[in-house]
Design a protein around this motif. Structure first.
Motif, mmCIF file in Angstrom:
data_model
loop_
_atom_site.group_PDB
_atom_site.id
_atom_site.type_symbol
_atom_site.label_atom_id
_atom_site.label_comp_id
_atom_site.label_asym_id
_atom_site.label_seq_id
_atom_site.Cartn_x
_atom_site.Cartn_y
_atom_site.Cartn_z
ATOM 1 N N GLN A 1 0.850 -1.183 0.000
ATOM 2 C CA GLN A 1 0.000 0.000 0.000
ATOM 3 C C GLN A 1 0.894 1.244 0.000
ATOM 4 N N THR A 2 0.534 2.226 -0.803
ATOM 5 C CA THR A 2 1.299 3.465 -0.871
ATOM 6 C C THR A 2 0.397 4.588 -1.370
ATOM 7 N N ASP A 3 0.811 5.823 -1.138
ATOM 8 C CA ASP A 3 0.118 6.959 -1.738
ATOM 9 C C ASP A 3 0.673 7.160 -3.141
ATOM 10 N N LEU A 4 -0.180 7.638 -4.043
ATOM 11 C CA LEU A 4 0.228 7.921 -5.413
ATOM 12 C C LEU A 4 0.234 9.423 -5.626
ATOM 13 N N LEU A 5 1.254 9.915 -6.280
ATOM 14 C CA LEU A 5 1.315 11.316 -6.668
ATOM 15 C C LEU A 5 1.304 11.335 -8.193
ATOM 16 N N TRP A 6 0.151 11.678 -8.759
ATOM 17 C CA TRP A 6 -0.021 11.738 -10.211
ATOM 18 C C TRP A 6 0.427 13.115 -10.675
ATOM 19 N N ILE A 7 1.378 13.175 -11.594
ATOM 20 C CA ILE A 7 1.900 14.467 -12.033
ATOM 21 C C ILE A 7 1.746 14.650 -13.534
ATOM 22 N N ASN A 8 1.721 15.918 -13.934
ATOM 23 C CA ASN A 8 1.794 16.303 -15.332
ATOM 24 C C ASN A 8 2.855 17.390 -15.380
ATOM 25 N N GLY A 9 4.060 16.998 -15.755
ATOM 26 C CA GLY A 9 5.202 17.903 -15.730
ATOM 27 C C GLY A 9 6.391 17.171 -15.143
ATOM 28 N N SER A 10 7.437 17.907 -14.880
ATOM 29 C CA SER A 10 8.653 17.294 -14.352
ATOM 30 C C SER A 10 8.583 17.142 -12.836
ATOM 31 N N SER A 11 9.090 16.021 -12.343
ATOM 32 C CA SER A 11 9.101 15.791 -10.896
ATOM 33 C C SER A 11 10.092 16.692 -10.172
ATOM 34 N N LYS B 1 16.778 11.221 -9.072
ATOM 35 C CA LYS B 1 16.285 10.965 -10.423
ATOM 36 C C LYS B 1 15.110 11.892 -10.732
ATOM 37 N N ILE B 2 15.012 12.263 -11.998
ATOM 38 C CA ILE B 2 13.914 13.123 -12.443
ATOM 39 C C ILE B 2 12.991 12.308 -13.344
ATOM 40 N N LEU B 3 11.718 12.455 -13.104
ATOM 41 C CA LEU B 3 10.707 11.865 -13.972
ATOM 42 C C LEU B 3 10.170 13.014 -14.824
ATOM 43 N N ASN B 4 10.542 13.026 -16.105
ATOM 44 C CA ASN B 4 10.114 14.165 -16.923
ATOM 45 C C ASN B 4 8.749 13.911 -17.558
ATOM 46 N N GLN B 5 8.164 14.962 -18.064
ATOM 47 C CA GLN B 5 6.794 14.881 -18.554
ATOM 48 C C GLN B 5 6.662 14.076 -19.841
ATOM 49 N N HIS B 6 7.780 13.725 -20.465
ATOM 50 C CA HIS B 6 7.719 12.952 -21.698
ATOM 51 C C HIS B 6 7.998 11.467 -21.448
ATOM 52 N N ASP B 7 7.769 11.034 -20.220
ATOM 53 C CA ASP B 7 7.997 9.632 -19.839
ATOM 54 C C ASP B 7 6.687 9.060 -19.284
ATOM 55 N N PRO B 8 5.747 8.710 -20.164
ATOM 56 C CA PRO B 8 4.425 8.280 -19.702
ATOM 57 C C PRO B 8 4.384 6.897 -19.066
ATOM 58 N N LYS C 1 5.264 6.652 2.421
ATOM 59 C CA LYS C 1 5.247 5.729 1.287
ATOM 60 C C LYS C 1 4.625 6.464 0.108
ATOM 61 N N LEU C 2 5.353 6.501 -1.017
ATOM 62 C CA LEU C 2 4.897 7.324 -2.131
ATOM 63 C C LEU C 2 5.415 6.792 -3.458
ATOM 64 N N LEU C 3 4.533 6.776 -4.437
ATOM 65 C CA LEU C 3 4.855 6.426 -5.808
ATOM 66 C C LEU C 3 4.488 7.634 -6.667
ATOM 67 N N ILE C 4 5.459 8.129 -7.434
ATOM 68 C CA ILE C 4 5.239 9.301 -8.288
ATOM 69 C C ILE C 4 5.175 8.825 -9.731
ATOM 70 N N LEU C 5 4.090 9.205 -10.421
ATOM 71 C CA LEU C 5 3.864 8.734 -11.789
ATOM 72 C C LEU C 5 3.425 9.876 -12.687
ATOM 73 N N GLN C 6 3.876 9.845 -13.955
ATOM 74 C CA GLN C 6 3.304 10.746 -14.949
ATOM 75 C C GLN C 6 1.885 10.264 -15.201
ATOM 76 N N ASP C 7 0.949 11.162 -15.185
ATOM 77 C CA ASP C 7 -0.459 10.764 -15.259
ATOM 78 C C ASP C 7 -0.850 10.405 -16.684
ATOM 79 N N SER C 8 -0.747 9.126 -16.986
ATOM 80 C CA SER C 8 -1.162 8.621 -18.301
ATOM 81 C C SER C 8 -2.069 7.410 -18.091
ATOM 82 N N ARG C 9 -2.949 7.523 -17.092
ATOM 83 C CA ARG C 9 -3.844 6.407 -16.783
ATOM 84 C C ARG C 9 -4.752 6.111 -17.966
ATOM 85 N N LYS C 10 -4.771 4.869 -18.332
ATOM 86 C CA LYS C 10 -5.612 4.467 -19.458
ATOM 87 C C LYS C 10 -7.052 4.271 -18.979
ATOM 88 N N GLY C 11 -8.002 4.822 -19.726
ATOM 89 C CA GLY C 11 -9.405 4.641 -19.404
ATOM 90 C C GLY C 11 -9.942 5.608 -18.367
#
Length: 200
Positions: A88-98, A106-113, A155-165
């Protein structure tokens, strides 16, 4: 919503403080950038089309600023793709650079879906190790590739927001400031320029 925003802001502050303790080689240029960011709590969430228009507007500005839109989802189940272990973890959905939210590591950039960043505790729970770059995990059945891990009090997971559906929506925006610009003034200028309603 305000409770979640306070938690995330506290997390960002704690991660920065933890980063100073755990990472003696903290990138000082990025750390200085974090101190010059404004966070806007939106009155109403923005969708992908609105954020895209804001980016296009910024490109036309003489002194454009970068920004990351984000939203937090608490206590979600994530699964290691290979082993099937869950955590179990919290999710941080982002649109842009981390880097506007976490100015080191490490950087999660906005072009990494397909990429994500994961805290060390959750990485250890899922994979038995914190050396997990390149491994895959699942969120609601959708695969993500781990680009890096970080030390965090939460506890945290950071993701570029490209959720399908699902339509992506964000209720916070972190704005980088032009050097020397007061945080409040810059945040207010950003709100007015884009016609959004929110508080700093």
């Amino acid at each position: 919503m305000k409770k979640y925003a306070r938690r995330v802001l506290l997390f960002i502050g704690l991660v920065l403080a933890g980063g100073w303790m755990y990472h003696g080689t903290l990138n000082t240029q990025r750390a200085a950038a974090l101190e010059q960011n404004a966070v806007v709590a939106l009155d109403a969430p923005l969708g992908e089309a609105a954020v895209k228009r804001m980016r296009e507007t910024e490109e036309t500005q003489e002194e454009a600023v970068t920004f990351t839109a984000w939203a937090q989802e608490e206590n979600k189940s994530v699964k290691a793709e290979a082993s099937g272990k869950t955590a179990q973890t919290d999710l941080l959905w982002i649109n842009g650079s981390s880097h506007l939210l976490m100015p080191y590591g490490k950087i999660l950039n906005q072009h990494d879906p397909e990429g994500c960043l994961l805290d060390k505790e959750t990485a250890a729970a899922l994979f038995g190790s914190t050396e997990v770059e390149g491994m895959r995990l699942l969120v609601d059945g959708q695969p993500w590739v781990i680009r890096g891990v970080f030390t965090s009090p939460q506890k945290l997971l950071i993701l570029q927001d490209s959720r399908k559906g699902k339509e992506a929506v964000w209720d916070r925006i972190t704005v980088s400031l032009i050097q020397g610009q007061p945080i409040r003034a810059a945040g207010e200028e950003f709100i007015v320029r884009h016609g959004i309603a929110g508080t700093l």
